[in-house]
Design a protein around this motif. Structure first.
Motif, PDB file in Angstrom:
ATOM      1  N   SER A  44       0.830  -1.203   0.000  1.00 41.24           N
ATOM      2  CA  SER A  44       0.000   0.000   0.000  1.00 41.24           C
ATOM      3  C   SER A  44       0.871   1.262   0.000  1.00 41.24           C
ATOM      4  N   GLN A 144      -4.099   3.688  -9.142  1.00 39.11           N
ATOM      5  CA  GLN A 144      -5.030   4.479  -8.347  1.00 39.11           C
ATOM      6  C   GLN A 144      -6.268   3.666  -8.008  1.00 39.11           C
ATOM      7  N   ASN A 145      -6.721   2.855  -8.948  1.00 38.17           N
ATOM      8  CA  ASN A 145      -7.863   1.977  -8.698  1.00 38.17           C
ATOM      9  C   ASN A 145      -7.525   0.933  -7.635  1.00 38.17           C
ATOM     10  N   LEU A 146      -6.271   0.451  -7.646  1.00 39.92           N
ATOM     11  CA  LEU A 146      -5.827  -0.494  -6.618  1.00 39.92           C
ATOM     12  C   LEU A 146      -5.891   0.152  -5.234  1.00 39.92           C
ATOM     13  N   CYS A 147      -5.480   1.417  -5.164  1.00 37.78           N
ATOM     14  CA  CYS A 147      -5.527   2.112  -3.867  1.00 37.78           C
ATOM     15  C   CYS A 147      -6.961   2.359  -3.417  1.00 37.78           C
ATOM     16  N   ASP A 148      -7.785   2.815  -4.368  1.00 37.73           N
ATOM     17  CA  ASP A 148      -9.143   3.219  -4.006  1.00 37.73           C
ATOM     18  C   ASP A 148     -10.076   2.045  -3.753  1.00 37.73           C
ATOM     19  N   LYS A 149      -9.750   0.900  -4.324  1.00 36.48           N
ATOM     20  CA  LYS A 149     -10.680  -0.227  -4.204  1.00 36.48           C
ATOM     21  C   LYS A 149     -10.095  -1.373  -3.381  1.00 36.48           C
ATOM     22  N   ASP A 150      -9.090  -2.073  -3.929  1.00 32.51           N
ATOM     23  CA  ASP A 150      -8.586  -3.287  -3.277  1.00 32.51           C
ATOM     24  C   ASP A 150      -7.934  -2.993  -1.929  1.00 32.51           C
ATOM     25  N   LYS A 152      -8.127  -0.315  -0.101  1.00 30.37           N
ATOM     26  CA  LYS A 152      -9.088   0.287   0.812  1.00 30.37           C
ATOM     27  C   LYS A 152     -10.017  -0.772   1.396  1.00 30.37           C
ATOM     28  N   GLU A 153     -10.401  -1.743   0.578  1.00 27.27           N
ATOM     29  CA  GLU A 153     -11.257  -2.825   1.055  1.00 27.27           C
ATOM     30  C   GLU A 153     -10.536  -3.687   2.083  1.00 27.27           C
ATOM     31  N   HIS A 156     -10.482  -1.952   5.317  1.00 22.26           N
ATOM     32  CA  HIS A 156     -11.801  -2.036   5.955  1.00 22.26           C
ATOM     33  C   HIS A 156     -11.964  -3.377   6.664  1.00 22.26           C
ATOM     34  N   SER A 200      -8.755 -11.637   1.226  1.00 23.59           N
ATOM     35  CA  SER A 200      -8.533 -10.441   0.414  1.00 23.59           C
ATOM     36  C   SER A 200      -7.043 -10.107   0.309  1.00 23.59           C
TER      37      SER A 200
END
Length: 371
Positions: A44, A144-150, A152-153, A156, A200
């Protein structure tokens, strides 16, 4: 929030305080899970910093970096955007060269060379635009999609796991005072969250080949940019060398100065309109004015003696009495004798043309102007 939810939040807060302050030990996660969590954390941080450095590499200018971040690559793919929306430094340099090349004109070798260089710089700017778009589309956006989605998930799931662990540990310590069913549900939720987080993280680490392909796309875009840049610069270098050869073989024109125009210097006038006069030496006065003591009439435009007072006639003067000196306009008159310090020849008093001389003639320092 429901009463059960409030109770759960109280349990978690109480257990956290007991662990941080009281030194109570919570449920330990296995080493594989901790190692996996550590790798995900490093991944990350790497992705976040690489994204920032890549944008900075493409556009060192902070304002351009902000525009690059907001660039919509989808509209570029559909042909709705022709450039990223901000000027490239190569394009600005090219426009500067073209502007000055046109000002110098076609007769200037340097002007033509500036036009060639300016066009090449503008082509480099277009190639740089393509590099920005390709890198944004195939490298920056996926990361950026990796940061915002995977990622971040995953964060969580880990946060949820920590909350359920605290709840489970609090109820486990109070076993007997808490219904067994409630304790069993807390343990099941903890195990469920652990499994989801573990899955995940495993999927992310096992599919890192995607990040390798994205990095490869970055390198391919750079190679394509540099190939085109080298081709453009090679063509420009050939043009400039050809212009150098043509300029060296062209016969050199010699400079021939234009003939100078004749310019006659007149005698300088005094600031008040008079003419310069030499300093008068002190002479011994005589009792009478004789014809032999007349001022000398010097031919026109000749230089007066440096040790006698003299002046130039502004008008003609015809003598009316014996002993008076006649002269014409432009004659230089030199005074050779003086009766006393307060004496001046009568023709000086009569001749209106010499009133200027009376005002400006140079007499001995102690002399006042003649009456």
């Amino acid at each position: 929030m429901s009463v059960a939810g409030l109770k759960k939040q109280f349990y978690k807060a109480s257990q956290l305080v007991s662990e941080k302050v009281g030194g109570a030990e919570g449920t330990k996660l296995d080493d594989d899970f901790k190692e996996m969590e550590k790798k995900v954390d490093v991944t990350s941080k790497a992705v976040v910093e690489v994204l920032a450095r890549t944008i900075e590499y493409l556009q060192p200018n902070p304002a351009s970096r902000a525009k690059l971040t907001m660039l919509n690559t989808v509209s570029k793919i559909r042909g709705q955007v022709k450039n990223p929306g901000y000027p490239q430094s190569e394009g600005l340099l090219g426009e500067c060269m073209i502007r000055h090349g046109k000002e110098l004109g076609g007769e200037s070798n340097f002007g033509d060379a500036l036009l060639d260089a300016g066009e090449s710089m503008k082509r480099l700017a277009e190639v740089k635009d393509s590099l920005d778009i390709e890198v944004k589309q195939n490298f920056i956006d996926p990361l950026q999609n990796l940061c915002d989605k995977d990622l971040k998930e995953i964060q969580h799931h880990l946060k949820k796991l920590e909350g359920r662990r605290l709840d489970f540990d609090y109820k486990k310590k109070r076993q007997g005072r808490i219904p067994d069913e409630e304790l069993r549900q807390a343990m099941e939720k903890f195990e469920e969250s652990k499994e989801v987080a573990e899955t995940s993280m495993h999927n992310l680490l096992e599919t890192d080949i995607e990040q390798v392909s994205q990095l490869s796309a970055l390198v391919d875009a750079q190679l394509d940019y540099h190939r085109q840049a080298v081709q453009i610069l090679d063509e420009l270098a050939d043009k400039l060398k050809r212009r150098m050869r043509e300029g060296s073989s062209r016969p050199r024109r010699e400079y021939k100065p234009k003939p100078r125009e004749a310019f006659e210097l007149g005698e300088p006038e005094q600031p008040n309109g008079g003419f310069p006069c030499a300093t008068a030496p002190k002479v011994t006065g005589s009792s009478s004015f004789r014809s032999s003591d007349k001022p000398i009439r010097t031919p026109s435009r000749s230089m007066p003696p440096l040790d006698q007072p003299s002046c130039k006639a502004l008008y003609d003067f015809e003598p009316e009495n014996d002993g008076e000196l006649g002269f014409r306009e432009g004659d230089i008159i030199t005074l050779t004798n003086q009766i006393d310090e307060n004496w001046a020849p009568s023709w000086l008093l009569r001749g209106e043309a010499w009133m200027s001389w009376l005002r400006r003639a140079t007499w001995p320092p102690s002399q006042s102007r003649a009456d």
